[in-house]
Design an enzyme around this catalytic site. Structure first.
Site, PDB file in Angstrom:
ATOM      1  N   GLY A 136       0.753  -1.249   0.000  1.00  0.00           N
ATOM      2  CA  GLY A 136       0.000   0.000   0.000  1.00  0.00           C
ATOM      3  C   GLY A 136       0.779   1.293   0.000  1.00  0.00           C
ATOM      4  O   GLY A 136       0.176   2.357  -0.164  1.00  0.00           O
ATOM      5  N   PRO A 178       4.766  -5.259  -0.513  1.00  0.00           N
ATOM      6  CA  PRO A 178       4.772  -4.101  -1.404  1.00  0.00           C
ATOM      7  C   PRO A 178       4.662  -4.516  -2.871  1.00  0.00           C
ATOM      8  O   PRO A 178       5.236  -5.534  -3.277  1.00  0.00           O
ATOM      9  CB  PRO A 178       6.130  -3.463  -1.141  1.00  0.00           C
ATOM     10  CG  PRO A 178       7.005  -4.607  -0.713  1.00  0.00           C
ATOM     11  CD  PRO A 178       6.097  -5.539   0.051  1.00  0.00           C
ATOM     12  N   GLY A 179       3.914  -3.781  -3.626  1.00  0.00           N
ATOM     13  CA  GLY A 179       3.843  -4.001  -5.069  1.00  0.00           C
ATOM     14  C   GLY A 179       4.247  -2.720  -5.781  1.00  0.00           C
ATOM     15  O   GLY A 179       5.360  -2.578  -6.277  1.00  0.00           O
ATOM     16  N   ARG A 180       3.330  -1.769  -5.722  1.00  0.00           N
ATOM     17  CA  ARG A 180       3.544  -0.488  -6.404  1.00  0.00           C
ATOM     18  C   ARG A 180       4.896   0.155  -6.037  1.00  0.00           C
ATOM     19  O   ARG A 180       5.618   0.622  -6.913  1.00  0.00           O
ATOM     20  CB  ARG A 180       2.408   0.469  -6.011  1.00  0.00           C
ATOM     21  CG  ARG A 180       2.356   1.743  -6.805  1.00  0.00           C
ATOM     22  CD  ARG A 180       1.383   2.735  -6.156  1.00  0.00           C
ATOM     23  NE  ARG A 180       0.048   2.197  -5.978  1.00  0.00           N
ATOM     24  CZ  ARG A 180      -0.898   2.203  -6.910  1.00  0.00           C
ATOM     25  NH1 ARG A 180      -0.656   2.726  -8.084  1.00  0.00           N
ATOM     26  NH2 ARG A 180      -2.089   1.698  -6.662  1.00  0.00           N
ATOM     27  N   TYR A 204      -8.901   4.823 -12.898  1.00  0.00           N
ATOM     28  CA  TYR A 204      -8.826   5.556 -11.612  1.00  0.00           C
ATOM     29  C   TYR A 204      -8.609   7.050 -11.805  1.00  0.00           C
ATOM     30  O   TYR A 204      -8.254   7.739 -10.848  1.00  0.00           O
ATOM     31  CB  TYR A 204      -7.646   5.066 -10.762  1.00  0.00           C
ATOM     32  CG  TYR A 204      -7.405   3.595 -10.652  1.00  0.00           C
ATOM     33  CD1 TYR A 204      -8.337   2.753 -10.038  1.00  0.00           C
ATOM     34  CD2 TYR A 204      -6.219   3.030 -11.111  1.00  0.00           C
ATOM     35  CE1 TYR A 204      -8.080   1.404  -9.897  1.00  0.00           C
ATOM     36  CE2 TYR A 204      -5.955   1.679 -10.971  1.00  0.00           C
ATOM     37  CZ  TYR A 204      -6.889   0.861 -10.369  1.00  0.00           C
ATOM     38  OH  TYR A 204      -6.623  -0.457 -10.228  1.00  0.00           O
ATOM     39  N   CYS A 210     -11.531   3.297 -29.670  1.00  0.00           N
ATOM     40  CA  CYS A 210     -12.843   3.914 -29.858  1.00  0.00           C
ATOM     41  C   CYS A 210     -13.614   4.034 -28.552  1.00  0.00           C
ATOM     42  O   CYS A 210     -14.642   3.369 -28.359  1.00  0.00           O
ATOM     43  CB  CYS A 210     -13.648   3.098 -30.857  1.00  0.00           C
ATOM     44  SG  CYS A 210     -12.786   2.938 -32.399  1.00  0.00           S
ATOM     45  N   GLU A 211     -13.090   4.818 -27.632  1.00  0.00           N
ATOM     46  CA  GLU A 211     -13.764   5.112 -26.359  1.00  0.00           C
ATOM     47  C   GLU A 211     -13.309   6.517 -25.968  1.00  0.00           C
ATOM     48  O   GLU A 211     -12.112   6.806 -26.043  1.00  0.00           O
ATOM     49  CB  GLU A 211     -13.295   4.165 -25.234  1.00  0.00           C
ATOM     50  CG  GLU A 211     -13.437   2.695 -25.494  1.00  0.00           C
ATOM     51  CD  GLU A 211     -14.754   2.108 -25.017  1.00  0.00           C
ATOM     52  OE1 GLU A 211     -15.514   2.813 -24.323  1.00  0.00           O
ATOM     53  OE2 GLU A 211     -15.015   0.941 -25.355  1.00  0.00           O
TER      54      GLU A 211
HETATM   55  C1  PLP Z   1      -2.619  -5.355  -4.118  1.00  0.00           C
HETATM   56  C2  PLP Z   1      -2.179  -5.945  -2.871  1.00  0.00           C
HETATM   57  C3  PLP Z   1      -0.921  -5.615  -2.356  1.00  0.00           C
HETATM   58  C4  PLP Z   1      -0.001  -4.616  -2.993  1.00  0.00           C
HETATM   59  O1  PLP Z   1      -0.440  -3.300  -2.878  1.00  0.00           O
HETATM   60  P1  PLP Z   1       0.458  -2.090  -3.361  1.00  0.00           P
HETATM   61  O2  PLP Z   1      -0.347  -0.890  -3.081  1.00  0.00           O
HETATM   62  O3  PLP Z   1       0.697  -2.279  -4.818  1.00  0.00           O
HETATM   63  O4  PLP Z   1       1.726  -2.126  -2.581  1.00  0.00           O
HETATM   64  C5  PLP Z   1      -0.532  -6.251  -1.181  1.00  0.00           C
HETATM   65  N1  PLP Z   1      -1.323  -7.153  -0.572  1.00  0.00           N
HETATM   66  C6  PLP Z   1      -2.535  -7.485  -1.048  1.00  0.00           C
HETATM   67  C7  PLP Z   1      -3.349  -8.489  -0.332  1.00  0.00           C
HETATM   68  C8  PLP Z   1      -2.998  -6.895  -2.210  1.00  0.00           C
HETATM   69  O5  PLP Z   1      -4.209  -7.215  -2.676  1.00  0.00           O
END
Ligand code: PLP
Length: 410
Positions: A237, A272-274, A314, A340-341
């Protein structure tokens, strides 16, 4: 890892115009060293504790990126059987894979158990029953954490809030202790942790702290009942700086606020992802036409909402920069795709220098939820992906062809 040298934009030591020439456009381009820096920021902060940094691979599941993270020591946070498959193929040790999601199917649960993943983040009583039953059928034990919805509302886009009352995610806060008491009775369930993930692109520490404090209360109540919780999974997050000047939280700040809330012997997982991949990846695209219509200036580019849906989905902001700096005067411009949107845009009302047909633009910080969310809508083949390391570039996904569009049709 993006910088102008003599008015030419580079990623690491490679000119983006050279990437365009070599691999065509549109193309996702990633900086290997940015990924390494981002990951190391988490890893070195966690090192005082036992635990795992599990990359949320729904943000970017390219095998080249995943394998890079394997080598750095990452675990994986997965949300489907397909993601578990990709992670295993990319070389993740199954004992470092955690699995979340509100709708795990029986097939997916069985696949995860047979793959010997580390643990399930369980999101309902019904799912707990299903996991217990399937584990019993194939004679294994399933390690679980409950994903608790702590009823914390992070101030972010409503589509990416997950920890608020009334969302579909997790076990409702008031049922958290009950969930653990029920799990304790299940023969094939091994209680291992507790999990919460409240949302994405969060810029304040407040919601993270509040969620952690509420999770601590659950742990205390659960442990009073003789159930030990070994791992605390704080989810992902952390936000990133999409717009210049946005204040973001560092992993260090996050962990320094969270660790003191819990007992010293706890182990931690972060997902972490983002914040690992977003600012490492960018979408390189080409101007097909310049057009003036109804008093507005448009740049029509060769990347559409099928390639990068975040602006559409978003109303997300991505900075857009020409890969060649010019002194041309700036005009207010909508950068739009060919689909086409009316919702097909990369950016609206941007002050951009007048660029010409055939020039290249970079849609920045598109490494997370970019390629991973792309589709073939309008029968547009999926894009190439390139990983840059120093002065070298490597193709990590080849551009799909028209014949790929028909691959599974009969
Ligand atoms: C999407 C998700 C993440 C990653 O969130 P980021 O905002 O991209 O860091 C981590 N845990 C769970 C369970 C998720 O669904």
């Amino acid at each position: 890892m993006l910088q102008f040298k003599k008015n030419v934009l580079y990623i690491e030591q490679v000119k983006l115009s050279d990437i365009a020439k070599k691999y065509g456009t549109s193309t996702y381009v990633y900086s290997k060293n940015q990924v390494i820096n981002n990951f190391e920021n988490y890893k070195k902060t966690l090192c005082s504790k036992d635990g795992l940094i599990c990359f949320a691979c729904k943000t970017n599941s390219n095998g080249g990126i995943l394998n890079l993270l394997v080598k750095l020591g990452a675990g994986a946070d997965t949300t489907s059987g397909g993601e578990i498959y990709r992670c295993l193929k990319a070389g993740f040790n199954p004992s470092k894979i955690v699995y979340a999601g509100v709708g795990k199917t029986a097939e997916e649960i069985e696949y995860a158990l047979k793959s010997k993943i580390f643990m399930f983040n369980v999101e309902s009583f019904e799912e707990l029953d299903a996991i217990d039953k399937i584990a019993s059928k194939i004679k294994v034990k399933a390690k679980i954490a409950f994903r608790i919805n702590p009823y914390v509302d992070p101030d972010t886009h409503s589509y990416i809030v997950t920890g608020k009352k009334g969302t579909k995610f997790g076990i409702p806060y008031e049922n958290a202790v009950k969930a653990y008491l029920i799990a304790k009775q299940k023969k094939n369930i091994v209680i291992t942790g507790i999990h919460s993930h409240i949302g994405s692109q969060i810029l304040d520490i407040g919601p993270f702290k509040l969620a952690a404090q509420k999770i601590k209360k659950v742990i205390d109540a659960v442990e009073k009942n003789g159930i030990k919780i070994e791992y605390i999974n704080c989810g992902g997050g952390l936000g990133i700086e999409y717009e210049k000047g946005q204040k973001v939280l560092s992993p260090k700040r996050l962990m320094s606020e969270i660790f003191p809330i819990f007992d010293k012997d706890k182990k931690f997982i972060f997902e972490p992802g983002r914040s690992i991949i977003a600012n490492a990846g960018h979408l390189l695209t080409k101007v097909i036409y310049r057009k003036v219509s109804g008093g507005k200036s448009f740049l029509i580019v060769n990347a559409g909402m099928n390639d990068l849906i975040r602006p559409t989905l978003y109303e997300a902001y991505h900075e857009i920069v020409p890969v060649k700096k010019t002194s041309a005067k700036k005009v207010k411009t909508d950068v739009v795709g060919p689909i086409c949107e009316s919702s097909d845009f990369m950016g609206k009302d941007r002050m951009l220098p007048v660029v010409e047909q055939g020039d290249f633009l970079l849609v920045t910080c598109a490494g997370a939820y970019g390629s991973a969310m792309s589709s073939e809508y309008n029968s547009r083949p999926l894009l190439a992906e390139v990983l840059v390391n120093g002065n070298k570039s490597t193709l990590i996904r080849k551009r799909a062809s028209y014949s790929d569009l028909l691959l599974n049709e009969i």
